[in-house]
Enzyme design. Structure first.
Site, short mmCIF file in Angstrom:
data_model
loop_
_atom_site.label_atom_id
_atom_site.label_comp_id
_atom_site.label_asym_id
_atom_site.label_seq_id
_atom_site.Cartn_x
_atom_site.Cartn_y
_atom_site.Cartn_z
N SER A 269 0.83 -1.20 0.00
CA SER A 269 0.00 0.00 0.00
C SER A 269 0.86 1.25 0.00
O SER A 269 1.98 1.26 0.54
CB SER A 269 -0.86 -0.02 1.27
OG SER A 269 -1.44 1.24 1.48
N TYR B 220 -1.76 -1.07 10.94
CA TYR B 220 -2.01 -1.59 9.58
C TYR B 220 -0.82 -1.30 8.67
O TYR B 220 -0.27 -2.19 8.02
CB TYR B 220 -3.30 -1.00 8.99
CG TYR B 220 -3.44 -1.27 7.51
CD1 TYR B 220 -3.70 -2.55 7.04
CD2 TYR B 220 -3.28 -0.24 6.56
CE1 TYR B 220 -3.80 -2.80 5.67
CE2 TYR B 220 -3.38 -0.49 5.21
CZ TYR B 220 -3.65 -1.77 4.77
OH TYR B 220 -3.74 -2.02 3.42
N LYS C 139 2.14 -3.83 6.84
CA LYS C 139 2.53 -3.88 5.41
C LYS C 139 4.04 -3.68 5.28
O LYS C 139 4.70 -4.36 4.50
CB LYS C 139 1.79 -2.80 4.61
CG LYS C 139 0.30 -3.05 4.46
CD LYS C 139 0.03 -4.22 3.54
CE LYS C 139 -1.44 -4.60 3.50
NZ LYS C 139 -1.72 -5.85 2.80
P1 NAD Z 1 -11.00 -7.17 1.23
O1 NAD Z 1 -11.19 -7.20 2.71
O2 NAD Z 1 -12.17 -6.86 0.38
O3 NAD Z 1 -10.38 -8.57 0.76
C1 NAD Z 1 -9.50 -9.33 1.55
C2 NAD Z 1 -10.01 -10.77 1.58
O4 NAD Z 1 -9.10 -11.55 2.38
C3 NAD Z 1 -11.41 -10.91 2.19
O5 NAD Z 1 -12.23 -11.66 1.32
C4 NAD Z 1 -11.16 -11.68 3.51
O6 NAD Z 1 -12.24 -12.53 3.84
C5 NAD Z 1 -9.88 -12.44 3.19
N1 NAD Z 1 -9.05 -12.76 4.36
C6 NAD Z 1 -8.67 -11.93 5.38
N2 NAD Z 1 -7.90 -12.61 6.26
C7 NAD Z 1 -7.77 -13.87 5.79
C8 NAD Z 1 -7.11 -15.04 6.26
N3 NAD Z 1 -6.41 -15.02 7.40
N4 NAD Z 1 -7.18 -16.17 5.51
C9 NAD Z 1 -7.89 -16.19 4.35
N5 NAD Z 1 -8.56 -15.13 3.87
C10 NAD Z 1 -8.51 -13.98 4.59
O7 NAD Z 1 -9.79 -6.16 0.94
P2 NAD Z 1 -9.31 -5.53 -0.44
O8 NAD Z 1 -9.71 -4.10 -0.47
O9 NAD Z 1 -9.68 -6.41 -1.58
O10 NAD Z 1 -7.74 -5.56 -0.21
C11 NAD Z 1 -6.93 -6.65 -0.65
C12 NAD Z 1 -5.50 -6.41 -0.20
O11 NAD Z 1 -5.04 -5.16 -0.73
C13 NAD Z 1 -5.33 -6.33 1.32
O12 NAD Z 1 -4.13 -6.98 1.67
C14 NAD Z 1 -5.22 -4.84 1.57
O13 NAD Z 1 -4.47 -4.55 2.73
C15 NAD Z 1 -4.51 -4.36 0.31
N6 NAD Z 1 -4.78 -2.94 0.01
C16 NAD Z 1 -6.07 -2.51 -0.10
C17 NAD Z 1 -6.34 -1.16 -0.35
C18 NAD Z 1 -7.76 -0.66 -0.42
O14 NAD Z 1 -7.96 0.55 -0.27
N7 NAD Z 1 -8.76 -1.49 -0.66
C19 NAD Z 1 -5.26 -0.25 -0.51
C20 NAD Z 1 -3.96 -0.73 -0.42
C21 NAD Z 1 -3.72 -2.10 -0.16
#
Ligand code: NAD
Ligand code: UDP
Length: 340
Positions: free
Chosen positions: A124, A148, A152
């Site tokens: 991120s 958080y 990362k």
């Molecule tokens: P999201 O919460 O929609 O998707 C994450 C998925 O991971 C969910 O379906 C959840 O059920 C699953 N999950 C969580 N812990 C788990 C575990 N221990 N075992 C198996 N599954 C598990 O989030 P997103 O927005 O799709 O983000 C995806 C990734 O991108 C994350 O790592 C997040 O930190 C990173 N990210 C997101 C953003 C944003 O703004 N959405 C920005 C930068 C980075």
């Protein structure tokens, strides 16, 4: 190419699976459904015609992961699974380090045991902390202001050490800026549980009548109109960035780090106006104090990804807001609880 997608039922993962299928790749999803619903699978099928393989399980379960990796002839892993709410991470740091840091270490250990040595990690822009200048390049200093972001950063550092010790591995760190938008069909989108933390889903819920007004956190920043400026990137562009990374460096030994952003900043008020235009609805808002830990402005220099991977964000802010509105207005309560 068979690719294991951890967290593939979530917001970014589900859109990435759709683009992988379009690119002729075979995603296999594992997810513990902590922050997603099984009905996502039916929506992926409606859009692509494909029944994507989904195996419910947790990334902290090494025996489970090793079995899935070995049984499916996996070539690469895209690792989305994790917890992502900044505020919650301050309340529950242990849960965040356990899921995000420990979970990733277990995943890499299982990959090593199964002989899979290509990993793409969801990082991120938060790892840049409060940048000294914009646009942000990959070699800018990193820092963290909350658990958080620290999770990362720690994962990035662990993966860097691991790749140095295992130079035949391909490890790619993708630093996302602000993902927004939805699949253009309106069938998939962002479905936050409870009160949205992020700007775009909050605006969308005001537009559809689920919330009374948006609180704009701060109008005294040194920006174009006093409100915070961010680099919003359409989730379909972000999804394409993963395909470009898999094709470009997924089989190339090394540590690869890329910013994935659109390279342009928009203020909160500009996003509100764009959403009013897309939805035809007024968005009520009130100015509120700054949110702790927020920075004034942040946008990416993504020219490294363009140069190395041939990837560039192309979708406009109008597409981001129109696609979000299509998803929100067709699914005011998000995904259904049960499979259709
Ligand atoms: P999201 O919460 O929609 O998707 C994450 C998925 O991971 C969910 O379906 C959840 O059920 C699953 N999950 C969580 N812990 C788990 C575990 N221990 N075992 C198996 N599954 C598990 O989030 P997103 O927005 O799709 O983000 C995806 C990734 O991108 C994350 O790592 C997040 O930190 C990173 N990210 C997101 C953003 C944003 O703004 N959405 C920005 C930068 C980075
Ligand atoms: N923001 C806001 N009201 C909200 C949510 C967010 O004013 O309800 C602002 C926030 O202060 C920042 C921008 O919108 O300037 C983007 O915030 P978001 O949480 O979506 O992403 P961040 O860049 O903080 O990860």
């Amino acid at each position: 190419m068979k690719v294991l997608v951890t967290g593939g039922m979530g917001y970014i993962g589900s859109h990435t699976c759709i683009q992988m299928l379009a690119a002729g790749m075979t995603p296999i999803i594992i997810d513990n459904l902590y922050n997603s619903k099984p009905s996502v699978l039916g929506r992926i099928k409606e859009v692509t015609g494909v029944d994507v393989q989904f195996i419910e399980g947790d990334i902290r379960d090494k025996a489970f992961l090793t079995k899935v990796l070995k049984a499916n002839d996996i070539q690469s892993v895209i690792h989305f699974a994790g917890l992502k709410a900044v505020g919650e991470s301050v309340e529950k740091p242990l849960e965040y380090y356990d899921n995000n840091v420990h979970g990733t270490l277990v995943l890499v250990d299982a990959m090593r045991e199964a002989g899979v040595s290509s990993l793409i990690f969801s990082s991120s822009a938060t790892v840049y902390g409060d940048p000294a200048s914009v646009p942000i390049k990959e070699d800018f200093p990193t820092s963290a202001t909350n658990p958080y972001g620290r999770s990362k950063l720690i994962v990035e550092e662990c993966l860097t050490d691991f790749q140095h010790a295992n130079p035949d591995w391909s490890i790619t760190l993708l630093r996302y800026f602000n993902p927004v938008g939805s699949h253009p069909s309106g069938k998939l989108g962002e479905d936050p549980q409870g009160i949205p933390n992020n700007l775009m889903p909050f605006i969308a819920q005001v537009a559809v009548g689920r919330r009374e007004h948006l609180s704009i956190f701060g109008n005294d920043y040194p920006t174009i109109d006093g409100t915070g400026v961010r680099d919003y990137i359409h989730v379909m562009d972000l999804a394409d960035g993963h395909i470009a990374a898999l094709n470009g460096v997924g089989a190339k030994a090394g540590l690869h780090t890329y910013n994935l952003g659109a390279g342009k900043g928009y203020s909160v008020l500009e996003m509100v106006q764009a959403f009013e235009k897309a939805s035809g609805n007024p968005i009520a808002y009130q100015f509120a104090p700054r949110r702790a830990g927020d920075i004034a402005e942040c946008w990416a220099d993504s020219s490294k990804a363009e140069h190395d991977l041939g990837w560039k964000a192309t979708r406009t802010v109008d597409e981001m807001t129109q696609d979000t509105w299509r998803w929100q207005s067709h699914n005011p309560q998000g995904y259904p609880d049960e499979q259709a």
